[in-house]
Design a protein around this motif. Structure first.
Motif, PDB file in Angstrom:
ATOM      1  N   ASP A  42      46.280  33.600  28.595  1.00 30.49           N
ATOM      2  CA  ASP A  42      47.606  34.226  28.468  1.00 30.49           C
ATOM      3  C   ASP A  42      47.546  35.424  27.523  1.00 30.49           C
ATOM      4  OD1 ASP A  42      48.600  32.130  29.992  1.00 30.49           O
ATOM      5  OD2 ASP A  42      50.345  31.834  28.697  1.00 30.49           O
ATOM      6  N   ILE A  43      46.957  35.195  26.359  1.00 31.37           N
ATOM      7  CA  ILE A  43      46.970  36.215  25.313  1.00 31.37           C
ATOM      8  C   ILE A  43      46.182  37.452  25.743  1.00 31.37           C
ATOM      9  CG2 ILE A  43      46.212  36.723  22.962  1.00 31.37           C
ATOM     10  CD1 ILE A  43      46.866  33.758  22.311  1.00 31.37           C
ATOM     11  N   LEU A  44      45.030  37.243  26.368  1.00 34.46           N
ATOM     12  CA  LEU A  44      44.234  38.386  26.805  1.00 34.46           C
ATOM     13  C   LEU A  44      44.986  39.233  27.822  1.00 34.46           C
ATOM     14  CD1 LEU A  44      40.734  36.684  27.147  1.00 34.46           C
ATOM     15  CD2 LEU A  44      41.468  38.273  25.367  1.00 34.46           C
ATOM     16  N   MET A  45      45.666  38.588  28.768  1.00 33.50           N
ATOM     17  CA  MET A  45      46.414  39.340  29.767  1.00 33.50           C
ATOM     18  C   MET A  45      47.579  40.091  29.134  1.00 33.50           C
ATOM     19  SD  MET A  45      44.863  39.224  32.598  1.00 33.50           S
ATOM     20  CE  MET A  45      46.128  40.139  33.495  1.00 33.50           C
ATOM     21  N   ARG A  46      48.221  39.485  28.153  1.00 33.10           N
ATOM     22  CA  ARG A  46      49.367  40.147  27.509  1.00 33.10           C
ATOM     23  C   ARG A  46      48.906  41.351  26.670  1.00 33.10           C
ATOM     24  NH1 ARG A  46      53.674  37.092  28.673  1.00 33.10           N
ATOM     25  NH2 ARG A  46      53.348  34.853  29.017  1.00 33.10           N
ATOM     26  N   ILE A  47      47.688  41.287  26.154  1.00 27.69           N
ATOM     27  CA  ILE A  47      47.173  42.414  25.379  1.00 27.69           C
ATOM     28  C   ILE A  47      46.965  43.634  26.269  1.00 27.69           C
ATOM     29  CG2 ILE A  47      45.142  43.269  24.131  1.00 27.69           C
ATOM     30  CD1 ILE A  47      44.923  40.495  22.832  1.00 27.69           C
ATOM     31  N   ILE A  48      46.452  43.428  27.479  1.00 28.41           N
ATOM     32  CA  ILE A  48      46.172  44.581  28.355  1.00 28.41           C
ATOM     33  C   ILE A  48      47.359  44.930  29.251  1.00 28.41           C
ATOM     34  CG2 ILE A  48      43.699  44.089  28.342  1.00 28.41           C
ATOM     35  CD1 ILE A  48      43.969  43.056  31.205  1.00 28.41           C
ATOM     36  N   GLU A  49      48.416  44.124  29.226  1.00 30.69           N
ATOM     37  CA  GLU A  49      49.560  44.336  30.131  1.00 30.69           C
ATOM     38  C   GLU A  49      50.226  45.695  29.992  1.00 30.69           C
ATOM     39  OE1 GLU A  49      53.632  44.533  31.525  1.00 30.69           O
ATOM     40  OE2 GLU A  49      53.017  44.449  29.402  1.00 30.69           O
ATOM     41  N   GLU A  54      51.506  50.790  32.750  1.00 36.38           N
ATOM     42  CA  GLU A  54      51.590  52.248  32.695  1.00 36.38           C
ATOM     43  C   GLU A  54      50.883  52.887  33.894  1.00 36.38           C
ATOM     44  OE1 GLU A  54      50.171  55.933  29.777  1.00 36.38           O
ATOM     45  OE2 GLU A  54      49.992  53.854  29.098  1.00 36.38           O
ATOM     46  N   VAL A  55      49.753  52.325  34.288  1.00 39.98           N
ATOM     47  CA  VAL A  55      48.968  52.892  35.388  1.00 39.98           C
ATOM     48  C   VAL A  55      49.513  52.477  36.746  1.00 39.98           C
ATOM     49  CG1 VAL A  55      46.697  52.882  36.490  1.00 39.98           C
ATOM     50  CG2 VAL A  55      46.876  53.047  34.004  1.00 39.98           C
ATOM     51  N   LEU A  56      49.913  51.209  36.859  1.00 39.51           N
ATOM     52  CA  LEU A  56      50.251  50.644  38.171  1.00 39.51           C
ATOM     53  C   LEU A  56      51.740  50.634  38.467  1.00 39.51           C
ATOM     54  CD1 LEU A  56      47.790  47.616  38.044  1.00 39.51           C
ATOM     55  CD2 LEU A  56      47.443  49.817  39.191  1.00 39.51           C
ATOM     56  N   ALA A  57      52.565  50.953  37.494  1.00 41.34           N
ATOM     57  CA  ALA A  57      54.027  50.999  37.643  1.00 41.34           C
ATOM     58  C   ALA A  57      54.646  49.611  37.694  1.00 41.34           C
ATOM     59  CB  ALA A  57      54.444  51.808  38.878  1.00 41.34           C
ATOM     60  N   HIS A  58      53.970  48.651  38.265  1.00 42.40           N
ATOM     61  CA  HIS A  58      54.445  47.264  38.277  1.00 42.40           C
ATOM     62  C   HIS A  58      53.519  46.418  37.421  1.00 42.40           C
ATOM     63  CE1 HIS A  58      57.553  47.706  41.369  1.00 42.40           C
ATOM     64  NE2 HIS A  58      56.713  48.497  42.002  1.00 42.40           N
ATOM     65  N   SER A  59      54.081  45.373  36.829  1.00 44.51           N
ATOM     66  CA  SER A  59      53.298  44.459  36.013  1.00 44.51           C
ATOM     67  C   SER A  59      53.057  43.165  36.784  1.00 44.51           C
ATOM     68  CB  SER A  59      54.022  44.176  34.697  1.00 44.51           C
ATOM     69  OG  SER A  59      53.194  43.426  33.829  1.00 44.51           O
ATOM     70  N   PHE A  60      52.593  42.137  36.082  1.00 43.14           N
ATOM     71  CA  PHE A  60      52.276  40.855  36.692  1.00 43.14           C
ATOM     72  C   PHE A  60      53.124  39.765  36.069  1.00 43.14           C
ATOM     73  CE2 PHE A  60      49.401  41.760  33.163  1.00 43.14           C
ATOM     74  CZ  PHE A  60      49.629  40.665  32.344  1.00 43.14           C
ATOM     75  N   ASP A 113      34.445  32.067  47.292  1.00 42.36           N
ATOM     76  CA  ASP A 113      35.821  32.185  47.767  1.00 42.36           C
ATOM     77  C   ASP A 113      36.689  33.096  46.909  1.00 42.36           C
ATOM     78  OD1 ASP A 113      35.098  30.407  49.766  1.00 42.36           O
ATOM     79  OD2 ASP A 113      35.658  28.650  48.577  1.00 42.36           O
ATOM     80  N   LEU A 114      36.142  33.589  45.821  1.00 44.74           N
ATOM     81  CA  LEU A 114      36.855  34.520  44.943  1.00 44.74           C
ATOM     82  C   LEU A 114      36.011  35.779  44.763  1.00 44.74           C
ATOM     83  CD1 LEU A 114      37.993  31.951  42.221  1.00 44.74           C
ATOM     84  CD2 LEU A 114      39.453  33.013  43.952  1.00 44.74           C
ATOM     85  N   ALA A 115      36.670  36.917  44.724  1.00 40.24           N
ATOM     86  CA  ALA A 115      35.990  38.197  44.555  1.00 40.24           C
ATOM     87  C   ALA A 115      36.235  38.736  43.151  1.00 40.24           C
ATOM     88  CB  ALA A 115      36.491  39.207  45.583  1.00 40.24           C
ATOM     89  N   GLY A 116      35.170  39.164  42.496  1.00 38.00           N
ATOM     90  CA  GLY A 116      35.313  39.726  41.162  1.00 38.00           C
ATOM     91  C   GLY A 116      36.084  41.038  41.171  1.00 38.00           C
ATOM     92  N   VAL A 117      37.027  41.163  40.244  1.00 42.34           N
ATOM     93  CA  VAL A 117      37.766  42.417  40.060  1.00 42.34           C
ATOM     94  C   VAL A 117      37.221  43.146  38.835  1.00 42.34           C
ATOM     95  CG1 VAL A 117      40.018  43.462  39.617  1.00 42.34           C
ATOM     96  CG2 VAL A 117      39.844  41.485  41.157  1.00 42.34           C
ATOM     97  N   ALA A 268      40.757  47.180  39.225  1.00 44.61           N
ATOM     98  CA  ALA A 268      39.582  47.276  38.357  1.00 44.61           C
ATOM     99  C   ALA A 268      39.630  48.546  37.514  1.00 44.61           C
ATOM    100  CB  ALA A 268      38.306  47.244  39.198  1.00 44.61           C
ATOM    101  N   GLN A 269      39.977  49.662  38.132  1.00 40.26           N
ATOM    102  CA  GLN A 269      40.065  50.919  37.397  1.00 40.26           C
ATOM    103  C   GLN A 269      41.111  50.847  36.294  1.00 40.26           C
ATOM    104  OE1 GLN A 269      40.812  53.778  40.489  1.00 40.26           O
ATOM    105  NE2 GLN A 269      38.768  53.549  41.399  1.00 40.26           N
ATOM    106  N   ALA A 270      42.234  50.177  36.589  1.00 42.65           N
ATOM    107  CA  ALA A 270      43.294  50.041  35.583  1.00 42.65           C
ATOM    108  C   ALA A 270      42.827  49.173  34.415  1.00 42.65           C
ATOM    109  CB  ALA A 270      44.542  49.456  36.217  1.00 42.65           C
ATOM    110  N   VAL A 271      42.108  48.086  34.720  1.00 40.12           N
ATOM    111  CA  VAL A 271      41.598  47.208  33.662  1.00 40.12           C
ATOM    112  C   VAL A 271      40.571  47.947  32.805  1.00 40.12           C
ATOM    113  CG1 VAL A 271      40.275  45.114  33.175  1.00 40.12           C
ATOM    114  CG2 VAL A 271      42.044  45.078  34.939  1.00 40.12           C
TER     115      VAL A 271
END
Length: 322
Positions: A42-49, A54-60, A113-117, A268-271
């Motif tokens: 949770d904390i890691l995602m909130r740090i980069i949110e 800003e880049v993607l216009a929408h958040s998660f 079954d999962l692709a790395g981003v 990926a570019q946004a991250v």
């Protein structure tokens, strides 16, 4: 068909194709989390949110689905629609250790079954001992347990955790059959080192940092192949003489395997842009994590290598579960 007619048909198809592949994202997207709210994911995602928004216009929005060491959330993501609106913040437990530890129904395989981003960050484990033992180096500890194997007890945050398997790996590397004592989490494991119930632990470094700085615990080494930013003077296990020892609690983003590549690349570019921001790097460090950026191909290869690395360790630990 005449060439002009073919061109006309292709031209007519272009607007439809454009409509079928709208710019991504057009709405908030889901990030599955394999733990309870307030955890590291949770904390890691909130740090980069803020940077992502800003880049993607929408958040998660975060969807917490704890269970099976993150494998439950991983499986939900793997089965979700590959439409660019389902992702999972994964980690060493779900895509490194988990494929050996938890056999999921239906044959789910995280790294298939999962692709790395993108890889986001890592947090080290740290080999901690009580100062009363007088160990100043890892070599001191190794010499002691080789001379006194019955005293070679180590604790962990639970069976199958990175702290458990780090201890198993340590025993393998030094050729000593150490005794594992599992606890219910990092805090009681650290407390057991403080009280002398166990000789040492190799557990979450940020969790014990305050006690180390206060002199209540001694940090002999950190587990990754690179030093931790908060302990610049503490050697890595490899630097301390333990060969082929490279353990980090890493985190990143993955998507259902069939997610369109343009979506994966854009996120990926946004991250990676976020992780190049000194302010973000500072916030991660304040939390105890080091930014560890990697793009889709590199991250996928890294996860597969981690799964390969942990197989023999899990089998040696006898930690495989259903």
């Amino acid at each position: 068909m005449p060439r002009i007619a073919r061109r006309a048909l292709m031209g007519a198809a272009l607007p439809a194709l454009a409509l079928a592949q709208p710019a991504w994202p057009e709405k908030p997207w889901r990030v599955l989390v394999g733990g309870a709210p307030g955890g590291a994911s949770d904390i890691l995602m909130r740090i980069i949110e803020p940077s992502l928004r800003e880049v993607l216009a929408h958040s998660f929005w975060l969807d917490n689905r704890p269970g099976a060491g993150g494998m439950l959330a991983a499986e939900i993501c793997g089965a979700a629609a590959p439409d660019g609106y389902n992702f999972f913040i994964n980690h060493i437990a779900s895509n490194g250790i988990g494929p050996h530890l938890h056999r999921r129904p239906g044959g789910f395989e995280p790294n298939r079954d999962l692709a790395g981003v993108a890889r986001i960050a890592s947090m080290p484990n740290c080999l901690i001992v009580h100062p009363r033992h007088g160990f100043r180096t890892v070599a001191d500890l190794v010499a002691f347990v080789r001379a006194n194997p019955a005293a070679g007890t180590f604790g962990s945050a639970g069976v199958g955790t990175s702290s458990h398997l780090s201890g198993v790996m340590f025993g393998q590397r030094i050729g000593v059959d150490l005794t594992h004592v599992p606890y219910r989490g990092t805090a009681p494991n650290m407390q057991a080192v403080l009280t002398g119930e166990i000789l040492f632990a190799i557990d979450n470094a940020p969790a014990s940092a305050q006690q180390v700085r206060a002199g209540l615990l001694t940090a002999l080494a950190v587990s990754p192949a690179r030093r931790w930013s908060q302990y610049p003077d503490v050697p890595t296990m490899q630097e301390a003489g333990i060969p082929d020892f490279d353990v980090a609690s890493w985190y990143g983003l993955v998507a259902p395997a069939a997610t369109p590549r343009p979506v994966i690349d854009r996120l990926a570019q946004a991250v990676l842009r976020a992780l190049a921001d000194p302010a973000v790097v500072t916030k991660l460090a304040e939390f105890g994590a080091d930014a560890w950026p990697a793009g889709p191909a590199e991250y996928q290869a890294f996860m597969i290598a981690e799964e390969t690395k942990w197989g023999p360790v899990v089998r040696a630990a006898g930690a495989t579960r259903g």
